[in-house]
Design a protein around this motif. Structure first.
Motif, PDB file in Angstrom:
ATOM      1  N   VAL A  87       3.815  -3.370 -20.153  1.00 11.43           N
ATOM      2  CA  VAL A  87       2.537  -4.162 -19.168  1.00 11.43           C
ATOM      3  C   VAL A  87       3.572  -4.689 -18.801  1.00 11.43           C
ATOM      4  CG1 VAL A  87       0.726  -5.612 -18.663  1.00 11.43           C
ATOM      5  CG2 VAL A  87       1.288  -4.231 -20.943  1.00 11.43           C
ATOM      6  N   TRP A  88       4.836  -5.556 -18.771  1.00 11.02           N
ATOM      7  CA  TRP A  88       5.720  -6.257 -18.240  1.00 11.02           C
ATOM      8  C   TRP A  88       5.687  -6.092 -16.571  1.00 11.02           C
ATOM      9  CZ3 TRP A  88       3.600  -9.982 -21.213  1.00 11.02           C
ATOM     10  CH2 TRP A  88       3.957 -11.178 -20.914  1.00 11.02           C
ATOM     11  N   LYS A  89       6.117  -5.167 -16.467  1.00 13.49           N
ATOM     12  CA  LYS A  89       6.970  -4.008 -15.869  1.00 13.49           C
ATOM     13  C   LYS A  89       6.159  -4.224 -14.417  1.00 13.49           C
ATOM     14  CE  LYS A  89       9.866  -1.595 -18.838  1.00 13.49           C
ATOM     15  NZ  LYS A  89      10.345  -0.300 -18.689  1.00 13.49           N
ATOM     16  N   GLY A  90       4.519  -3.948 -14.238  1.00  7.57           N
ATOM     17  CA  GLY A  90       4.378  -3.492 -13.472  1.00  7.57           C
ATOM     18  C   GLY A  90       4.115  -3.335 -12.358  1.00  7.57           C
ATOM     19  N   ILE A  91       3.332  -2.836 -11.333  1.00  4.61           N
ATOM     20  CA  ILE A  91       2.695  -1.551 -10.750  1.00  4.61           C
ATOM     21  C   ILE A  91       3.406  -0.550 -11.139  1.00  4.61           C
ATOM     22  CG2 ILE A  91       2.385  -2.940  -8.685  1.00  4.61           C
ATOM     23  CD1 ILE A  91       0.118   0.041  -9.525  1.00  4.61           C
ATOM     24  N   ASP A  92       5.059  -1.156  -9.874  1.00  5.11           N
ATOM     25  CA  ASP A  92       5.858  -0.135  -9.503  1.00  5.11           C
ATOM     26  C   ASP A  92       6.437   0.287 -10.607  1.00  5.11           C
ATOM     27  OD1 ASP A  92       5.338  -1.015  -6.543  1.00  5.11           O
ATOM     28  OD2 ASP A  92       6.886  -2.979  -7.044  1.00  5.11           O
ATOM     29  N   GLY A  93       6.098  -0.008 -12.016  1.00  6.02           N
ATOM     30  CA  GLY A  93       7.089   0.963 -13.049  1.00  6.02           C
ATOM     31  C   GLY A  93       5.632   2.109 -13.528  1.00  6.02           C
ATOM     32  N   ILE A  94       4.808   1.612 -13.108  1.00  7.19           N
ATOM     33  CA  ILE A  94       3.836   2.164 -13.470  1.00  7.19           C
ATOM     34  C   ILE A  94       3.410   3.514 -12.629  1.00  7.19           C
ATOM     35  CG2 ILE A  94       0.887   2.183 -14.221  1.00  7.19           C
ATOM     36  CD1 ILE A  94       2.544   0.551 -16.322  1.00  7.19           C
TER      37      ILE A  94
ATOM     38  N   ARG B  42       0.524  -1.487   0.010  1.00  8.75           N
ATOM     39  CA  ARG B  42       0.345  -0.514  -0.038  1.00  8.75           C
ATOM     40  C   ARG B  42       0.679   1.062   0.134  1.00  8.75           C
ATOM     41  NH1 ARG B  42      -5.125  -0.840   1.441  1.00  8.75           N
ATOM     42  NH2 ARG B  42      -5.139   1.616   2.646  1.00  8.75           N
ATOM     43  N   ASN B  43       0.987   1.652  -1.163  1.00  8.94           N
ATOM     44  CA  ASN B  43       2.220   2.811  -0.849  1.00  8.94           C
ATOM     45  C   ASN B  43       1.544   4.279  -2.481  1.00  8.94           C
ATOM     46  OD1 ASN B  43       2.220   1.303  -3.932  1.00  8.94           O
ATOM     47  ND2 ASN B  43       4.526   0.522  -2.763  1.00  8.94           N
TER      48      ASN B  43
ATOM     49  N   PRO C 145     -14.475   0.246  -0.464  1.00  8.19           N
ATOM     50  CA  PRO C 145     -14.109  -0.396   0.204  1.00  8.19           C
ATOM     51  C   PRO C 145     -12.206  -1.349  -0.583  1.00  8.19           C
ATOM     52  CG  PRO C 145     -15.772  -1.034  -1.529  1.00  8.19           C
ATOM     53  CD  PRO C 145     -15.290   0.641  -1.284  1.00  8.19           C
ATOM     54  N   GLY C 146     -11.715  -0.469  -1.377  1.00  8.37           N
ATOM     55  CA  GLY C 146     -11.022  -1.406  -1.904  1.00  8.37           C
ATOM     56  C   GLY C 146      -9.455  -0.832  -1.141  1.00  8.37           C
ATOM     57  N   THR C 147     -10.109   0.364  -0.450  1.00  6.53           N
ATOM     58  CA  THR C 147      -8.633   1.304  -0.076  1.00  6.53           C
ATOM     59  C   THR C 147      -8.843   0.124   1.362  1.00  6.53           C
ATOM     60  OG1 THR C 147      -8.400   2.780  -0.814  1.00  6.53           O
ATOM     61  CG2 THR C 147      -8.131   2.296   1.672  1.00  6.53           C
ATOM     62  N   LYS C 148     -10.248  -0.048   2.229  1.00  6.27           N
ATOM     63  CA  LYS C 148     -10.096  -0.260   3.163  1.00  6.27           C
ATOM     64  C   LYS C 148      -9.841  -1.834   3.574  1.00  6.27           C
ATOM     65  CE  LYS C 148     -13.977  -0.934   6.684  1.00  6.27           C
ATOM     66  NZ  LYS C 148     -15.322  -0.607   7.412  1.00  6.27           N
ATOM     67  N   PHE C 149     -10.115  -3.205   2.450  1.00  4.17           N
ATOM     68  CA  PHE C 149     -10.153  -4.312   2.554  1.00  4.17           C
ATOM     69  C   PHE C 149      -8.788  -4.472   1.737  1.00  4.17           C
ATOM     70  CE2 PHE C 149     -15.229  -3.699   3.340  1.00  4.17           C
ATOM     71  CZ  PHE C 149     -14.646  -4.423   4.916  1.00  4.17           C
ATOM     72  N   GLY C 150      -8.161  -4.199   1.090  1.00  5.31           N
ATOM     73  CA  GLY C 150      -7.494  -4.049   0.434  1.00  5.31           C
ATOM     74  C   GLY C 150      -7.854  -5.446  -1.186  1.00  5.31           C
TER      75      GLY C 150
ATOM     76  N   ILE D  82     -12.678   0.471  -9.928  1.00  4.93           N
ATOM     77  CA  ILE D  82     -11.420   1.571  -9.324  1.00  4.93           C
ATOM     78  C   ILE D  82     -10.702   1.223  -8.409  1.00  4.93           C
ATOM     79  CG2 ILE D  82     -12.965   2.953  -7.337  1.00  4.93           C
ATOM     80  CD1 ILE D  82     -10.215   4.400  -9.491  1.00  4.93           C
ATOM     81  N   PRO D  83     -11.152   0.397  -7.465  1.00  3.68           N
ATOM     82  CA  PRO D  83     -10.663  -0.624  -6.234  1.00  3.68           C
ATOM     83  C   PRO D  83      -9.363  -1.266  -6.547  1.00  3.68           C
ATOM     84  CG  PRO D  83     -12.765  -1.289  -5.963  1.00  3.68           C
ATOM     85  CD  PRO D  83     -13.156  -0.494  -7.712  1.00  3.68           C
ATOM     86  N   ASP D  84      -9.677  -1.524  -7.979  1.00  2.59           N
ATOM     87  CA  ASP D  84      -8.148  -2.362  -8.861  1.00  2.59           C
ATOM     88  C   ASP D  84      -6.896  -1.375  -8.371  1.00  2.59           C
ATOM     89  OD1 ASP D  84      -9.443  -4.155  -9.480  1.00  2.59           O
ATOM     90  OD2 ASP D  84      -9.659  -3.749 -11.701  1.00  2.59           O
ATOM     91  N   PHE D  85      -7.232   0.599  -8.145  1.00  4.11           N
ATOM     92  CA  PHE D  85      -5.851   1.404  -7.741  1.00  4.11           C
ATOM     93  C   PHE D  85      -6.683   1.644  -6.400  1.00  4.11           C
ATOM     94  CE2 PHE D  85      -7.318   1.378 -12.381  1.00  4.11           C
ATOM     95  CZ  PHE D  85      -6.070   1.450 -12.998  1.00  4.11           C
ATOM     96  N   THR D  86      -7.197   1.786  -5.507  1.00  7.86           N
ATOM     97  CA  THR D  86      -7.444   2.342  -4.016  1.00  7.86           C
ATOM     98  C   THR D  86      -6.935   1.535  -3.567  1.00  7.86           C
ATOM     99  OG1 THR D  86      -9.463   1.492  -3.699  1.00  7.86           O
ATOM    100  CG2 THR D  86      -9.413   3.555  -5.036  1.00  7.86           C
ATOM    101  N   ARG D  87      -7.060   0.300  -4.306  1.00  8.36           N
ATOM    102  CA  ARG D  87      -6.578  -0.970  -2.836  1.00  8.36           C
ATOM    103  C   ARG D  87      -4.732  -1.167  -2.707  1.00  8.36           C
ATOM    104  NH1 ARG D  87      -5.666  -5.847  -6.964  1.00  8.36           N
ATOM    105  NH2 ARG D  87      -5.422  -7.327  -4.465  1.00  8.36           N
ATOM    106  N   TYR D  88      -4.247   0.054  -3.080  1.00  9.07           N
ATOM    107  CA  TYR D  88      -2.597  -0.009  -2.952  1.00  9.07           C
ATOM    108  C   TYR D  88      -2.614   1.598  -2.455  1.00  9.07           C
ATOM    109  CZ  TYR D  88      -2.072  -3.921  -5.932  1.00  9.07           C
ATOM    110  OH  TYR D  88      -1.850  -4.850  -6.970  1.00  9.07           O
ATOM    111  N   ALA D  89      -3.886   2.550  -2.077  1.00  8.95           N
ATOM    112  CA  ALA D  89      -3.355   3.243  -1.335  1.00  8.95           C
ATOM    113  C   ALA D  89      -2.998   3.873   0.064  1.00  8.95           C
ATOM    114  CB  ALA D  89      -4.888   4.708  -1.876  1.00  8.95           C
ATOM    115  N   LYS D  90      -2.564   4.203   1.016  1.00 11.31           N
ATOM    116  CA  LYS D  90      -1.990   4.046   2.086  1.00 11.31           C
ATOM    117  C   LYS D  90      -2.828   4.516   2.798  1.00 11.31           C
ATOM    118  CE  LYS D  90       2.599   6.430   1.097  1.00 11.31           C
ATOM    119  NZ  LYS D  90       3.817   7.200   1.374  1.00 11.31           N
ATOM    120  N   SER D  91      -4.505   5.061   2.376  1.00 10.39           N
ATOM    121  CA  SER D  91      -4.970   5.524   3.418  1.00 10.39           C
ATOM    122  C   SER D  91      -6.301   6.065   3.011  1.00 10.39           C
ATOM    123  CB  SER D  91      -5.072   6.628   4.432  1.00 10.39           C
ATOM    124  OG  SER D  91      -4.217   8.268   3.613  1.00 10.39           O
ATOM    125  N   GLN D  92      -7.654   5.824   3.461  1.00  6.64           N
ATOM    126  CA  GLN D  92      -8.955   6.560   2.326  1.00  6.64           C
ATOM    127  C   GLN D  92      -8.677   7.990   2.489  1.00  6.64           C
ATOM    128  OE1 GLN D  92     -11.578   5.105   1.985  1.00  6.64           O
ATOM    129  NE2 GLN D  92     -11.060   2.909   2.919  1.00  6.64           N
TER     130      GLN D  92
END
Length: 565
Positions: free
Chosen positions: A243-250, A97-98, A155-160, A316-326
């Motif tokens: 696409v191969w680089k994953g979330i950190d690269g994006i 969650r970064n 819910p994406g942020t709350k439950f990951g 959008i939960p596909d993205f907010t699940r990586y958010a640090k907080s609400q």
């Protein structure tokens, strides 16, 4: 769209939480197996561990760690069904969650600044609206879209959890495939559109002798020329490497591309300002339609603009699940109406200026850049369009389809395999046909698919906030046990499926007329189609709520009834 997810091909192992298991092992010891003189020591140790455990939890940041720690604990305390999970579908760990508020905002800048956003604004002017009417519709639509964005992101942020996992709560463990695959279908179409735009940028670089050759002649069965199709495939291949680089690269790409895209957009606005002789001349293109004609265009245009981001609002939960907080997910997303409004102003202003500069309106920025000419302009244009297209396309149009395929068969699909299939389907959608005119882009494509996404959104919102009361059982989201809370009827929530069908059906006649299959339909169906997103969202959501209440009351009357919908 967009739904501008990611290459979220993350394989970070979840912590084993050894600290949490040790107290359980310690408490499981019995005093009968310990010498009497050691009992007091054991009791003291138990108190010490219990005190430290409570202090540890109380000292954690409640907004960031506590909710996620609960989700991770639930997930780690049982063995999830292997057919329902893999590394891409597990709840995100605290280490994953970064996404800060700025990085969420940068994501939106990368999503907003692109040819489709520019083209959408220009299309409204092209259809006869004035510059301020076009901007007002876009901003209003994005203010409306911001509400479900934040609500479904919660819910994406709350439950990951990702969108496919969240959909299991309302549609059932197996029924979740229905909304996720519908969202994936729209994502594949958008992926093709964005890739076609990138291919047009490559086409701009080609020498005139090549562009004027026989390869540039359109083939009727293909719907485009072999040369343009080859440029499309070239850009299609180039994107797969990213696409191969994953979330950190994006995340890094979005963060550092945001200021570059803002700078290039500013350069285009400055060019139009200088060439047109100021904003007064740029924005003097008044409305070419009557008041009644404007209102007949207003509602379908508003629906089309909502549909523009209804894709991403859904997953959008596909993205907010990586958010640090609400707080981070809300602040980051709140910039959407602002970014979209500012970029729309650029699109409308530059489009309006083309009337004075070239003598006719040019709503497509690719065509405009070709008219401007010049080597430096071309190089900057290709770079800007490619960067804008990649940041939008991969984030908005790859993650949802890829995750839907992973959810369909976790053992067969990884994120990368899902992304490749998404790209292939993007070709099958033939995006060059969808972009052939402003009418087909706005009223056929954008309004049409909003009828699919609206009812799904209504059902998920009603389920999470009114039925589940914002409380989900992580364990039951990953089990095929018939006793699971979300197993419903053999894994399908029939109430949600029925509500989805009822929400879509009234929109179909309007769509069939729009694509030319039906010659005429009753006026009421035309009104429904022009407001497809609103109509289908409230109809499906309301029906699902009623069916769920009836089911709950029936269950309370006879608690021995089976768990069916």
């Amino acid at each position: 769209m967009l739904s501008k997810s990611l290459m979220f091909n993350l394989h970070h192992p979840h912590p084993h939480h050894e600290f949490f298991t040790k107290p359980k092992n310690l408490y499981s010891l019995t005093t009968s197996s310990i010498p009497t003189n050691s009992t007091k020591i054991l009791v003291s140790q138990k108190k010490l561990v219990h005190t430290f455990f409570n202090k540890k939890c109380n000292n954690n940041n409640k907004n960031i760690i506590s909710p996620m720690a609960s989700s991770i604990d639930q997930f780690d305390e049982f063995h999830p069904d292997p057919s329902l999970t893999n590394d891409d579908l597990k709840p995100t760990s605290i280490d994953q969650r970064n996404f800060s508020g700025w990085e969420m905002a940068s994501l939106w800048i990368g999503l907003v600044v692109g040819v489709p956003s520019y083209y959408l604004a220009g299309s409204l002017v092209d259809l006869g609206m004035s510059w301020w009417q076009g901007i007002a519709i876009v901003v209003l639509a994005n203010l409306v879209t911001l509400v479900p964005l934040i609500l479904i992101g919660q819910p994406g942020t709350k439950f990951g959890i990702s969108f496919p996992v969240l959909a299991r709560s309302s549609f059932g463990i197996r029924g979740a495939h229905i909304p996720t695959l519908l969202r994936a279908l729209v994502g594949c179409g958008w992926y093709g559109i964005e890739t076609w735009i990138g291919g047009e940028a490559i086409f701009l670089l080609l020498p005139k002798v090549v562009k004027n050759s026989s390869l540039s002649q359109s083939i009727s069965w293909l719907g485009t020329s072999p040369l343009e199709f080859a440029c499309f495939i070239t850009f299609w291949i180039a994107q797969l490497a990213i696409v191969w680089k994953g979330i950190d690269g994006i995340r890094e790409l979005e963060k550092y591309s945001a200021p570059i895209l803002i700078s290039l957009t500013s350069c285009l606005l400055i060019w139009a300002y200088v060439k047109a002789g100021g904003f007064g001349h740029m924005l003097d293109l008044s409305s070419r339609i009557t008041k009644s004609e404007f209102w007949s265009l207003f509602f379908p245009s508003l629906t089309a603009n909502i549909g523009f981001w209804a894709t991403l609002a859904l997953n959008i939960p596909d993205f907010t699940r990586y958010a640090k907080s609400q707080h981070d997910q809300i602040i980051g997303q709140a910039g959407l109406p602002i970014f979209m409004g500012l970029f729309t102003f650029v699109g409308v202003a530059v489009t309006s200026s083309t009337k004075m500069i070239f003598g006719h309106v040019i709503s497509n920025p690719i065509t405009l850049l070709g008219e401007i000419g010049g080597l430096l302009t071309m190089v900057l244009a290709i770079f800007g369009i490619s960067l804008a297209t990649i940041t939008t396309n991969i984030a908005a149009n790859v993650v949802a389809p890829a995750n839907a395929l992973v959810n369909l068969s976790p053992s067969r699909f990884s994120f990368r395999r899902g992304a490749i299939l998404t790209a292939l389907l993007g070709i099958v959608c033939q995006p060059w046909r969808l972009l052939k005119s402003s009418e087909s882009f706005v009223y056929t494509w954008l309004v049409g698919y909003s009828a699919l996404l609206g009812p799904i959104m209504g059902i998920i919102l009603v389920d999470y906030y009114l039925i589940q009361r914002m409380n989900l059982s992580i364990k039951d989201l990953y089990t095929l046990s018939s006793n699971g809370a979300y197993y419903y009827s053999n894994g399908y929530n029939l109430a949600a499926i029925l509500a989805l069908v009822v929400g879509i059906l009234p929109v179909i006649p309007g769509f069939l007329q729009n694509v030319g299959i039906l010659d005429s339909i009753p006026k009421s169906f035309g009104i429904i189609y022009n407001n497809a997103w609103f109509f289908s969202l409230f109809l499906a959501g309301g029906l699902y709520w009623i069916l769920s209440i009836l089911k709950k009351n029936q269950k309370e009357i006879d608690p021995l009834l089976p768990n069916t919908s």
